[in-house]
Design a protein around this motif. Structure first.
Motif, PDB file in Angstrom:
ATOM      1  N   LYS B 393       0.815  -1.219   0.000  1.00  0.00           N
ATOM      2  CA  LYS B 393       0.000   0.000   0.000  1.00  0.00           C
ATOM      3  C   LYS B 393       0.851   1.273   0.000  1.00  0.00           C
ATOM      4  N   GLU B 448      -5.390   4.117  12.717  1.00  0.00           N
ATOM      5  CA  GLU B 448      -6.088   4.238  11.442  1.00  0.00           C
ATOM      6  C   GLU B 448      -5.231   4.830  10.337  1.00  0.00           C
ATOM      7  N   THR B 451      -2.981   1.860   9.119  1.00  0.00           N
ATOM      8  CA  THR B 451      -3.544   0.562   8.747  1.00  0.00           C
ATOM      9  C   THR B 451      -4.956   0.641   8.177  1.00  0.00           C
ATOM     10  N   GLY B 452      -5.542   1.840   8.181  1.00  0.00           N
ATOM     11  CA  GLY B 452      -6.917   1.945   7.691  1.00  0.00           C
ATOM     12  C   GLY B 452      -7.939   1.513   8.712  1.00  0.00           C
ATOM     13  N   ASN B 455     -11.483  -0.682   8.489  1.00  0.00           N
ATOM     14  CA  ASN B 455     -11.661  -1.004   7.065  1.00  0.00           C
ATOM     15  C   ASN B 455     -10.546  -1.890   6.535  1.00  0.00           C
ATOM     16  N   VAL B 457      -6.762  -2.937   4.933  1.00  0.00           N
ATOM     17  CA  VAL B 457      -6.023  -2.544   3.733  1.00  0.00           C
ATOM     18  C   VAL B 457      -6.647  -3.287   2.563  1.00  0.00           C
ATOM     19  N   SER B 544      -7.068  -8.344   0.391  1.00  0.00           N
ATOM     20  CA  SER B 544      -7.271  -7.357   1.457  1.00  0.00           C
ATOM     21  C   SER B 544      -6.963  -8.003   2.794  1.00  0.00           C
ATOM     22  N   SER B 546      -8.098  -7.241   7.073  1.00  0.00           N
ATOM     23  CA  SER B 546      -8.780  -6.356   8.024  1.00  0.00           C
ATOM     24  C   SER B 546      -8.543  -6.894   9.429  1.00  0.00           C
TER      25      SER B 546
END
Lengths: 254, 628
Positions: B393, B448, B451-452, B455, B457, B544, B546
């Motif tokens: 990412k 956040e 790592t998001g 939600n 990555v 992905s 999470s």
């Protein structure tokens, strides 16, 4: 020169002086028994020598070097082998693997990741098992062995690092009288052949008086006698700690 | 923060502490006497909230609410007794970890039973009759019900304390906690004792759950959250100590309350939102306590329990038959892409199974031969997965490098956490590893910016040619085979022997020059490293990652896989992972109630194959060998 020299060793647990100013020496090739009634401080003394306990004060000189307070594994690396009061082997391994494990460690090969252990030091392990009379059982899981045989395997493990000193905490505890004499005779023979010094504790007086070169006696944490079998047998203080003063029986004697 | 705000937060913390105490104390009592870690304890707590909700709404009024809370405690107590009699009694003689598996299956079953009875919606109960108001404390409004909770916790603690100190039942419980063999040798009926302790523990959990009905909605996720909190409280307080449980509950609740109270603080060079640190804080408290006091604040070293499980057989090199079988399986797996032309789903399943195999084999490496029962293996899976995904990412690195970095990141994490973990053993090690896994989880959940957050990555897809399912499948297969064979090789090498020696007898191993802690530490790190491969592969397989996928349930899945296959065999984790992953992927698709089905299957396996699948087959094999 002595292999092991204990100088003024002391250890206190709470208010109990378990070992109180104990000093003695073991000469090269000597078979030294440490005896004394329960609670005399034998095991405490032993555990300080083998590194399981740290002494409060005093010196433990092995080959001239103070080993007091070292880890058990460091003491082993210096050339001290040991057996346990309740025999301990690696239950998930076969008899020969138990011995191989000690040989692998002795050869500093623990952090090897590639070659299979099964082939390492196999001949040497078989040789050691031969000496303790357990070669036939090499392939059996060690947890299946009878107790007397476990003690023999333990002896083979203890000899794997070619020790100069062997510490045996009640080597014959839990064994039948016949087995006892066989085991101690075996130890004595190996010791004489190799010139190893042995310090052992023992409750069986038969074994002690028949085999020990020299005997030291502990009582309530203190060393009260040090000498050969005859002198210990005649020592009034030793008789007193084991049998009392005898006054109780004075009237009843014929 | 002003003093009044601080004081108010502290009061808040105390009312939360009572709730924590009720779950933890039962867990602690049950563990003390039966040596069973009841993972389903959180489920009993959850049931308590639901049952109390029903009483409060259907009967209503003061009777429905207050009477309902008492009735709930009794009902949950009876459920606990039934669980003990019907299920646990059959597994007391099984290896310790098998008992875990059984109680975990209960978590699944109870969760789905609750879903079936009460439905998926959150249910908020009425406010407590008689305690609807609030009182003013230092200018703020404190609900009277919270005040009631603050009082009831210590009250129950006192009652428990005196009944343990003064009654015959209490003496038996304390005696059994110290040495249960001795207690049974003295002629005490163990069955009755165990059942009643289990019932008492369950009733306390039900009571605690019921009390929450006026504060929080009944929710299906409560079970795992509650058990996680309860573990931390019990371990911090010391297993088997009820006063310790209360003390720990207060400490943890207060630390959390203070974190929330502090809120956002600007340190000049960075701002930290402390209210988001509550998850981490709880587990940091536990980690610190365990390092300083390995048996918890008021705990004592665990009584030595003579092993009742069969000791392990010596490991043997694979027999020709097994090698041939392995080769056949490998050929079939290599041909799978051909078979999958008609049903592409087969390849997805294949990838899932292979990742599970790497995950379970690496866990088995430390659990079986190392004797370290990790409850937090998901941490290293997560470090691997996030390590790879974040590199893609933020730095747009190619997949090859990301997949290489995954095990390295996991290795680093395992090296750090393992250093602490190997200082403990048994249940305490299990709990500490769990704590570390929760820290990793909380970190990715709450950081956040990097790592998001929840939600996760997304967009971590493999480049061509690996974007074709069959190519990626083959890559996974190769890495799985390499990983599994490598670990197997280590086990047969001196290092693996030293690890087993340290497990069999620390004393003996140290007496032949083996530094057991260091060997186990390295073993722990190696297992984490290999597990990282599974994490990296997972990220690219799903495209992905999470926080949800690295939650505590994944750690538990790993345990289930290893135990299902049989912990005492080297092929066990492979079989266990394959069966479990296949069941999960197939059963899940069949029914809404997949958890219950999975749970029942696990229970069946626990009762029918107490040595695991492979263990059962090999003892069958041996028996038939003796006959012929």
């Amino acid at each position: 020169m002595s292999v092991l020299a204990i100088r003024s060793l002391s250890k206190t647990f709470g208010g109990v002086r378990a070992v109180n100013d104990v000093s003695f020496e073991i000469a090269q090739g000597e078979f030294l028994a440490m005896i004394g009634p329960n609670g005399a401080g034998k095991s405490t003394c032993f555990n300080m020598i083998n590194g399981q306990l740290e002494p409060d004060s005093g010196e433990i000189l092995f080959a001239g070097r103070d080993i007091a307070g070292l880890e058990a594994r460091e003491i082993w690396r210096l050339g001290v082998g040991r057996t346990f009061q309740v025999a301990a082997t690696f239950g998930s391994m076969t008899v020969i693997e138990n011995v191989q494990m000690a040989l692998i460690s002795h050869a500093h090969e623990i952090y090897h990741f590639w070659r299979a252990s099964a082939g390492l030091h196999r001949d040497r392990a078989l040789d050691l098992l031969e000496q303790v009379g357990m070669r036939e059982a090499a392939g059996r899981p060690s947890r299946e062995l009878a107790y007397g045989d476990v003690k023999r395997v333990e002896l083979a493990i203890a000899l794997a690092n070619e020790p100069r000193l062997l510490l045996m905490d009640e080597p014959t505890a839990g064994m039948a009288p016949r087995e006892r004499n066989d085991l101690i005779a075996l130890v004595k023979r190996l010791v004489v052949e190799r010139g190893i010094s042995v310090l052992f504790t023992e409750h069986s007086m038969d074994v002690v008086f028949a085999f020990a070169d020299r005997i030291i006696v502990l009582a309530r944490g203190r060393l009260i006698a040090d000498g050969d079998a005859a002198s210990i047998r005649d020592n009034a203080q030793v008789r007193e700690v084991y049998f009392g003063t005898g006054k109780t029986f004075a009237g009843a004697a014929p | 923060m002003t003093f009044s705000a601080f004081f108010f937060q502290a009061l808040n913390g105390l009312s939360t502490a009572s709730g924590l105490f009720f779950i933890a104390v039962g867990l602690s009592l049950i563990f003390g006497v039966s040596r069973i870690i009841n993972i389903a304890h959180g489920s009993l707590y959850m049931l308590g909230t639901y049952i109390a909700y029903s009483f409060a709404t259907y009967i209503g009024g003061a009777l429905g609410f207050w009477g309902g809370i008492v009735a709930t405690a009794l009902i949950v107590g009876v459920i606990g007794a039934l669980i003990e009699i019907v299920l646990l009694r059959r597994v007391y003689r099984a290896p310790e970890l098998f008992q875990l598996l059984a109680t975990f299956a209960l978590v699944l079953v109870i969760n789905d039973a609750t879903l079936w009875i009460w439905g998926p919606e959150d249910l908020l109960g009425p406010r407590a009759p008689g305690l609807r108001g609030s009182i003013e404390v230092l200018g703020r409004q404190l609900p009277s019900y919270d005040l009631f909770l603050i009082v009831i916790g210590p009250l129950v603690l006192l009652v428990l304390h005196f009944s343990l100190a003064r009654t015959r039942f209490g003496r038996l419980v304390r005696a059994a906690t110290q040495d249960r063999e001795m207690v049974s040798a003295l002629g005490v009926n163990q069955a009755v004792l165990f059942t009643s302790v289990f019932a008492l523990g369950a009733a306390l959990a039900g009571f605690g759950g019921a009390l929450q009905v006026a504060r929080e909605p009944a929710n299906l996720a409560t079970d795992l959250v509650a058990i996680g909190d309860a573990f931390v409280v019990v371990v911090v307080g010391g297993m088997g100590s009820i006063t310790g449980a209360y003390l720990a509950a207060v400490i943890i609740a207060e630390v959390k309350a203070v974190c929330i109270g502090i809120g956002v603080v600007d340190f000049g060079f960075m701002t930290v939102n402390f209210s988001k640190l509550t998850l981490v804080a709880e587990f940091l408290v536990m980690a610190v306590v365990l390092i300083v006091r390995p048996y918890g604040l008021l705990g004592r070293p665990q009584a030595f329990v003579r092993s009742i499980a069969e000791p392990e057989d010596p490991i043997r090199a694979a027999m020709p038959a097994l090698k041939a079988l392995g080769a056949v399986v490998l050929v079939v797996l290599l041909c799978l892409p051909l078979l999958a032309q008609t049903s592409p789903y087969l390849l997805i399943l294949g990838i899932d199974v292979l990742i599970a195999v790497i995950f379970a084999t690496s866990l088995h490496f430390i659990m079986g031969p190392g004797g370290m029962h990790s409850f937090g293996h998901a941490a290293y899976f997560g470090l691997g997965a996030y390590g790879a995904a974040l590199l893609v990412k933020w730095l747009a690195v190619p997949m090859g490098i990301a997949l290489l970095a995954a095990p390295l990141v996991a290795f680093g994490g395992a090296l750090l956490f393992g250093w602490f973990a190997v200082r403990l053993s048994g249940v305490y090690l299990a709990m500490l590893t769990l704590a570390f896994a929760q820290i990793v989880w909380a970190l990715v959940f709450q950081w956040e910016a990097l790592t998001g957050g929840s939600n996760g990555v997304i967009g971590v897809w493999p480049p061509p040619p690996f974007d074709k399912a069959w190519v990626y499948y083959l890559l996974t297969l190769v890495l799985a085979v390499v990983g599994v064979l490598l670990l197997r090789r280590f086990l047969f090498a001196p290092f693996g022997y030293a690890m087993r020696a340290g497990r069999d007898s620390v004393l003996r191993a140290e007496a032949i020059g083996i530094d057991v802690k260091r060997v186990h530490w390295l073993g722990f790190a190696i297992a984490g490293c290999v597990c990282g491969i599974a994490g990296g592969l997972f990220a690219f397989a799903k495209g992905s990652i999470s926080p949800e996928t690295i939650h505590v349930s994944r750690s538990i899945d790993g345990l289930v896989m290893v135990l299902l296959g049989g912990i005492q065999t080297l092929t066990g984790p492979i079989v266990g992972a394959s069966v479990f992953a296949t069941l999960q992927d197939t059963v899940m698709r069949q029914t809404e109630y997949w958890r219950a089905l999975l749970g029942l299957i696990i229970l069946l396996l626990v009762l029918a194959f107490p040595q695991g699948i492979v263990g059962a087959f090999s003892s069958l094999w041996r028996k038939s060998g003796v006959k012929s």
